[in-house]
Design an enzyme around this catalytic site. Structure first.
Site, PDB file in Angstrom:
ATOM      1  N   ARG A   1      18.584 -13.998  52.146  1.00 23.27           N
ATOM      2  CA  ARG A   1      17.599 -13.254  52.925  1.00 23.27           C
ATOM      3  C   ARG A   1      17.202 -12.113  52.546  1.00 23.27           C
ATOM      4  O   ARG A   1      16.047 -11.798  52.932  1.00 23.27           O
ATOM      5  CB  ARG A   1      18.291 -13.388  54.435  1.00 23.27           C
ATOM      6  CG  ARG A   1      18.434 -14.725  55.097  1.00 23.27           C
ATOM      7  CD  ARG A   1      19.038 -14.643  56.420  1.00 23.27           C
ATOM      8  NE  ARG A   1      19.219 -16.094  57.011  1.00 23.27           N
ATOM      9  CZ  ARG A   1      19.650 -16.408  58.253  1.00 23.27           C
ATOM     10  NH1 ARG A   1      19.765 -15.321  58.977  1.00 23.27           N
ATOM     11  NH2 ARG A   1      19.818 -17.420  58.769  1.00 23.27           N
TER      12      ARG A   1
ATOM     13  N   ASP B   1      15.332  -9.329  72.901  1.00 23.04           N
ATOM     14  CA  ASP B   1      16.026  -9.789  71.744  1.00 23.04           C
ATOM     15  C   ASP B   1      15.981  -8.549  70.882  1.00 23.04           C
ATOM     16  O   ASP B   1      14.960  -7.894  70.895  1.00 23.04           O
ATOM     17  CB  ASP B   1      15.311 -11.187  71.016  1.00 23.04           C
ATOM     18  CG  ASP B   1      16.475 -11.519  70.222  1.00 23.04           C
ATOM     19  OD1 ASP B   1      17.247 -12.765  70.629  1.00 23.04           O
ATOM     20  OD2 ASP B   1      16.178 -11.399  69.101  1.00 23.04           O
TER      21      ASP B   1
END
Length: 289
Positions: free
Chosen positions: A51, A162
Site C-alpha cells: 500500500r 470515519d
C-alpha cells in the site's frame, strides 16, 4: 521465520521496487499506532509494503527512509499514509441482527419521542464507506420513502464518522458499484436506488438525515450532546486492550443513561469497563446509569 523474512523469501529483494527493512516496518507501525491506534504487526509487512509503495511512487521517492522523513514533517502526507493502511471492509446490512434489534426494541420508543417533538441522535462511529448508516436508515423507513422524508422534518439525525477521508467522500456521495448494492434485499434496492451509469445512487430521502464527517476516534470529539445509540463495529479488533478500554469508556460517557452500544461480533467489552454496560442482546449493550 518472521513476516519480513517470509516476505523476502516470497518476493526476492531484486524483484521489489523499494527496499523495505524491519526498521522501516517498525517505524511505520509506530506512526500508524500513534495516529490511529491500529496495530500493524510483522504479519502485516506485505500489506504495508504494497500500500505504501504506491505513495512512494506518487511522491517521487525512491526509498522508505525518505518517505518516513516526509510523513514526519508533512501532516497531509501522514494522513494519506494512515488512509492507505486503514482497512475498510463493510457491506449493506452486515451483522443484520443489530439492525433488527434497533428496529424491534428501540425504534418504537424513538418514533413516539419524535412524534411528540423529542430528539433522537445516533452515531455510526467508523462508518467506513457508509453502508452501515444507510442500512440503518433503510431499516427505519422500510420501503416507505415518505417515512424517510418525514424524518428530515423531525429532530432526528445520524452522525457517521470515519478516520479515512476517501471513504467518507464515498459515503457522502451515496453512490456504489452494482456489485455492492446487490447485497441489499431486492425490495430495498428497488425502493432506494436509482441507476446512474454503472452505479446505484441512493435517494436523497435516505441520505438527508445523515451527516458524514472525518473523525479520529483517538483524538478530541467535537460532539457536545450525548447520543441515544452508538454503532462501533469491527473496529476494535485492530486495537490493543488499553486502547479498547479507553475508547469504550469514552463511548459510555457519550451515551445517554440507558443508551445502546452495538459492537462487532468478534469484539467484547473488557473487564475494565464492563461495569458500565449491561448486555441486552448479541453484542448489544446498554449503558448502566
Amino acid at each position: 521465520m518472521n513476516a519480513l523474512a517470509a516476505l523476502a523469501s516470497r518476493e526476492p529483494q531484486r524483484e521489489m521496487e523499494f527496499a523495505f527493512s524491519a526498521s522501516d516496518h517498525r517505524a511505520i507501525a509506530d506512526i500508524i499506532y500513534a495516529e490511529s491506534g491500529i496495530l500493524l504487526p510483522e504479519s502485516k509487512a506485505k500489506l504495508i509494503y504494497g500500500r505504501l509503495a504506491r505513495r512512494l511512487r506518487a511522491c517521487g521517492l525512491s526509498n522508505f527512509p525518505d518517505y518516513l522523513a516526509l510523513i514526519a514533517s508533512d501532516p497531509a502526507e501522514r494522513a494519506r499514509a494512515v488512509d492507505s493502511l486503514t482497512t475498510n471492509h463493510t457491506s449493506f446490512f452486515r451483522e443484520n441482527h443489530h439492525f433488527e434489534h434497533f428496529r424491534d426494541q428501540l425504534w418504537p420508543g424513538f418514533s413516539q419521542r419524535l412524534a411528540s417533538g423529542g430528539r433522537v441522535r445516533v452515531w455510526s462511529a467508523a462508518c467506513s464507506s457508509g453502508e452501515e448508516p444507510y442500512s440503518l436508515m433503510m431499516t427505519i423507513a422500510g420501503q416507505d420513502v415518505r417515512a424517510a422524508e418525514k424524518l428530515a422534518t423531525q429532530d432526528f439525525r445520524v452522525l457517521a464518522t470515519d478516520l479515512s477521508p476517501s471513504v467518507i467522500a464515498t459515503a457522502r456521495a451515496g453512490r456504489y458499484p452494482l456489485d455492492t448494492t446487490r447485497a441489499m434485499p431486492a425490495a430495498m434496492r428497488s425502493t432506494w436506488c436509482r441507476r446512474v451509469g454503472d452505479t446505484d445512487e441512493l435517494l436523497p430521502a435516505l441520505r438527508n438525515p445523515i451527516a458524514f464527517r472525518e473523525l479520529n476516534l483517538l483524538r478530541n470529539w467535537p460532539m457536545r450532546r450525548p447520543f441515544d445509540v452508538i454503532f462501533c463495529r469491527n473496529v476494535m479488533i485492530y486495537f490493543d486492550d488499553p486502547t479498547k478500554a479507553q475508547l469504550l469508556a469514552r463511548f459510555a460517557d457519550q451515551l445517554v443513561d440507558g443508551g445502546t452500544l452495538y459492537i462487532g461480533h468478534a469484539e467484547r467489552i473488557p473487564p475494565e469497563v464492563s461495569a458500565r454496560f449491561h448486555c441486552i442482546g448479541r453484542t448489544a449493550f446498554q449503558k448502566v446509569s
